[in-house]
Enzyme design. Sequence first.
Site: not given
Length: 188
Positions: A10, A94, A133
């Site tokens: 991310d 995701k 994450c």
Amino acid sequence: MAREALVIVDFQNDFTPGGALPVPDGDAIADRLNELAQDPRFDLVIATRDWHPENHGSFREQGGPWPRHCVQGTEGAELHPKLDRSKIDVIIDKGQNPDTAGYSAFENPELERILREHGIEKLTVVGLATDYCVKNTALDALRRGFQVEVDTTATKGVDVQPGDSERALEELRRAGAEIAAGSAKGAV
């Protein structure tokens, strides 16, 4: 020798300064991410993206804890421009299901399929944010039988509560991950 993959979690515009949900100094790890992506020890380099629908359950207007971020197709959801995309082999999206948190890249079954197809045994997990994450992706990798290293010179945490990132790293250590002590100042 174990086949290895680098998983860059991310590293997106919305998670860096100026974004909708910025990690403090989140962009400061760009050079280290690019350095790792060029490391010949990695047989595969994967970048993940939060890729949320407009009505994602994590958004405050849907009753979740976070401001709107990383909405599919927006500039905020794109990988940060300082990330050298020429070194990325695969992008995994995701957080597309509005009813899941989207914290772990393994919520997308494509990640595990690709890793298994390439015979990957070890993952180095880096990116944003250490305490969400990165942590959840690394824990899911361990649960699936992968060896996991977290390189703290290439992660940054959001630290909603002071110390969240340190607690996340300790949880990962207890679960069996190797935590690489980095030299980058404040890189948790």
